[in-house]
Design a protein around this motif. Structure first.
Motif, PDB file in Angstrom:
ATOM      1  N   PRO A 111      -1.672  -9.490   4.004  1.00 23.64           N
ATOM      2  CA  PRO A 111      -2.117  -8.107   3.874  1.00 23.64           C
ATOM      3  C   PRO A 111      -2.790  -7.885   2.516  1.00 23.64           C
ATOM      4  O   PRO A 111      -2.162  -7.501   1.529  1.00 23.64           O
ATOM      5  CB  PRO A 111      -0.823  -7.300   4.008  1.00 23.64           C
ATOM      6  N   ALA A 155      -4.480  -5.709   1.250  1.00 20.56           N
ATOM      7  CA  ALA A 155      -4.445  -4.370   0.666  1.00 20.56           C
ATOM      8  C   ALA A 155      -3.377  -4.235  -0.411  1.00 20.56           C
ATOM      9  O   ALA A 155      -3.491  -3.387  -1.304  1.00 20.56           O
ATOM     10  CB  ALA A 155      -4.219  -3.325   1.760  1.00 20.56           C
ATOM     11  N   ARG A 156      -2.321  -5.026  -0.346  1.00 18.35           N
ATOM     12  CA  ARG A 156      -1.280  -4.928  -1.367  1.00 18.35           C
ATOM     13  C   ARG A 156      -1.346  -6.080  -2.367  1.00 18.35           C
ATOM     14  O   ARG A 156      -0.397  -6.314  -3.109  1.00 18.35           O
ATOM     15  CB  ARG A 156       0.106  -4.861  -0.720  1.00 18.35           C
ATOM     16  N   LEU A 175      -3.942  -5.177   7.968  1.00 20.42           N
ATOM     17  CA  LEU A 175      -3.512  -4.092   7.080  1.00 20.42           C
ATOM     18  C   LEU A 175      -2.063  -4.257   6.642  1.00 20.42           C
ATOM     19  O   LEU A 175      -1.646  -3.667   5.660  1.00 20.42           O
ATOM     20  CB  LEU A 175      -3.682  -2.737   7.774  1.00 20.42           C
ATOM     21  N   PRO A 203       4.024  -1.879   7.000  1.00 20.47           N
ATOM     22  CA  PRO A 203       4.754  -1.182   5.934  1.00 20.47           C
ATOM     23  C   PRO A 203       6.265  -1.215   6.073  1.00 20.47           C
ATOM     24  O   PRO A 203       6.979  -1.035   5.079  1.00 20.47           O
ATOM     25  CB  PRO A 203       4.232   0.258   6.055  1.00 20.47           C
ATOM     26  N   TYR A 218       7.554  -2.323   2.088  1.00 17.17           N
ATOM     27  CA  TYR A 218       6.525  -1.723   1.232  1.00 17.17           C
ATOM     28  C   TYR A 218       7.093  -0.623   0.344  1.00 17.17           C
ATOM     29  O   TYR A 218       6.827  -0.570  -0.864  1.00 17.17           O
ATOM     30  CB  TYR A 218       5.391  -1.155   2.094  1.00 17.17           C
ATOM     31  N   GLU A 236       4.594  -0.071  -2.633  1.00 24.67           N
ATOM     32  CA  GLU A 236       3.297  -0.445  -2.082  1.00 24.67           C
ATOM     33  C   GLU A 236       2.685   0.729  -1.312  1.00 24.67           C
ATOM     34  O   GLU A 236       3.389   1.641  -0.867  1.00 24.67           O
ATOM     35  CB  GLU A 236       3.449  -1.643  -1.141  1.00 24.67           C
ATOM     36  N   VAL A 237       1.374   0.694  -1.159  1.00 27.45           N
ATOM     37  CA  VAL A 237       0.661   1.762  -0.461  1.00 27.45           C
ATOM     38  C   VAL A 237       1.064   1.780   1.010  1.00 27.45           C
ATOM     39  O   VAL A 237       1.028   0.747   1.689  1.00 27.45           O
ATOM     40  CB  VAL A 237      -0.865   1.566  -0.588  1.00 27.45           C
ATOM     41  N   ARG A 254      -2.313   4.470   5.856  1.00 29.64           N
ATOM     42  CA  ARG A 254      -3.140   3.520   6.604  1.00 29.64           C
ATOM     43  C   ARG A 254      -4.606   3.580   6.180  1.00 29.64           C
ATOM     44  O   ARG A 254      -5.269   2.538   6.066  1.00 29.64           O
ATOM     45  CB  ARG A 254      -3.008   3.794   8.105  1.00 29.64           C
ATOM     46  N   ARG A 272      -5.009   1.789   2.924  1.00 28.73           N
ATOM     47  CA  ARG A 272      -4.881   0.339   3.123  1.00 28.73           C
ATOM     48  C   ARG A 272      -6.135  -0.247   3.759  1.00 28.73           C
ATOM     49  O   ARG A 272      -6.541  -1.365   3.441  1.00 28.73           O
ATOM     50  CB  ARG A 272      -3.648   0.031   3.982  1.00 28.73           C
ATOM     51  N   THR A 286      -8.402  -3.044   2.076  1.00 33.99           N
ATOM     52  CA  THR A 286      -8.682  -4.277   2.819  1.00 33.99           C
ATOM     53  C   THR A 286     -10.163  -4.606   2.777  1.00 33.99           C
ATOM     54  O   THR A 286     -10.555  -5.752   2.497  1.00 33.99           O
ATOM     55  CB  THR A 286      -8.205  -4.141   4.269  1.00 33.99           C
TER      56      THR A 286
END
Length: 275
Positions: free
Chosen positions: A63, A65-66, A93, A96, A100, A105-106, A109, A112, A116
């Motif tokens: 993922p 995004a994190r 994505l 979560p 998360y 973490e975010v 959606r 994210r 991404t």
């Protein structure tokens, strides 16, 4: 059809041993999941690279995004060089509900998804080499000549498989920019699930009509087959082959992380893929 196996748990030594056993049993790839906090996926895959010769090595999934995209670019390029070009990167994505919130973490959606897209642009840009600059909503990068790592062996890039949520146009358009589809469908309950063979056919047709890149493209599905009945196992994957899948990823997510569970995982690896 090529066949991969996801290790549902295990430390780096266990995963390396499993990768060697999988290579000897005829599997085409060994994959690990990338937790928020846990056994490091890239350290484990590096250990696997050192004891194998040709099996593909990858995540299910990363993922981005994190993550810091530049760190992922370093890890993947380093492993691709170490393994003589055997890395696959799967991106989504993320889930979560796998810790998360505990680490700040975010969760959102939409954010994210933005992270991404920007992360993938940075990842592929850094793989291509310097000078590289990027200006986005979340990241700003300027060129750096401070000891850049060697580029990946695989060109034009390490293959990137992307989760595509059908029938989301935005999600599927993201898939088209990369090298593989992990087919997911948004259900009426608002949750995502893997596509059925019938739904997969529609997604495959969409990719064939919309994708303009000339590079190879994979269709990647996952599931569980019986290991002690090759005929039955082949029957299980046949509908996916007919629908256009090019990779089957064997998953044993429900097996408990216990000595008995690990023995069952090792047994399934030794039984080999359904070919």
């Amino acid at each position: 059809m090529r066949y991969g196996f996801v290790m549902p748990f295990g430390d780096a030594r266990t995963i390396a041993q499993a990768a060697l056993a999988a290579e000897e049993a005829g599997w085409d790839g060994i994959f690990v999941w990338e937790p928020v906090w846990g056994v490091d996926a890239w350290v484990a895959l590096a250990a696997a690279a050192m004891v194998t010769q040709h099996i593909r090595l990858g995540t299910m999934l990363s993922p981005i995004a994190r993550m810091r995209p530049w760190k992922l670019a370093s890890e993947t390029a380093t492993l691709d060089n170490l393994s003589d070009g055997r890395v696959n990167l799967a991106v989504g994505l993320g889930a979560p509900d796998t810790g998360y919130a505990a680490f700040g973490e975010v969760i959102d959606r939409k954010v994210r998804a933005e992270l991404t897209d920007e992360g993938l642009a940075i990842l592929t840009g850094l793989w291509a080499g310097q000078p590289f600059r990027f200006q986005g909503k979340h990241y700003t990068i300027t060129p750096s000549n401070f000891n850049p790592p060697p580029p990946p062996i695989q060109q034009p890039r390490i293959p990137i498989w992307i989760v595509g949520v059908w029938p989301s146009e935005k999600s599927m358009q993201r898939v088209l920019r990369y090298d593989g589809l992990l087919p997911s469908v948004l259900g009426l309950d608002g949750k995502t699930r893997q596509a059925t063979p019938e739904e997969l056919r529609a997604m495959v047709d969409y990719v064939a009509e919309q994708r303009t890149l000339p590079t190879h493209f994979d269709i990647v599905v996952e599931g569980q087959t019986v290991g002690d009945d090759q005929g039955r196992a082949i029957e299980q994957v046949a509908p996916w082959i007919e629908a256009g899948a090019t990779w089957w990823i064997e998953t044993l997510w429900e097996i408990p992380n216990t000595p008995a569970g690990l023995a069952a995982v090792r047994q399934r690896i030794a039984q080999g893929p359904p070919t």
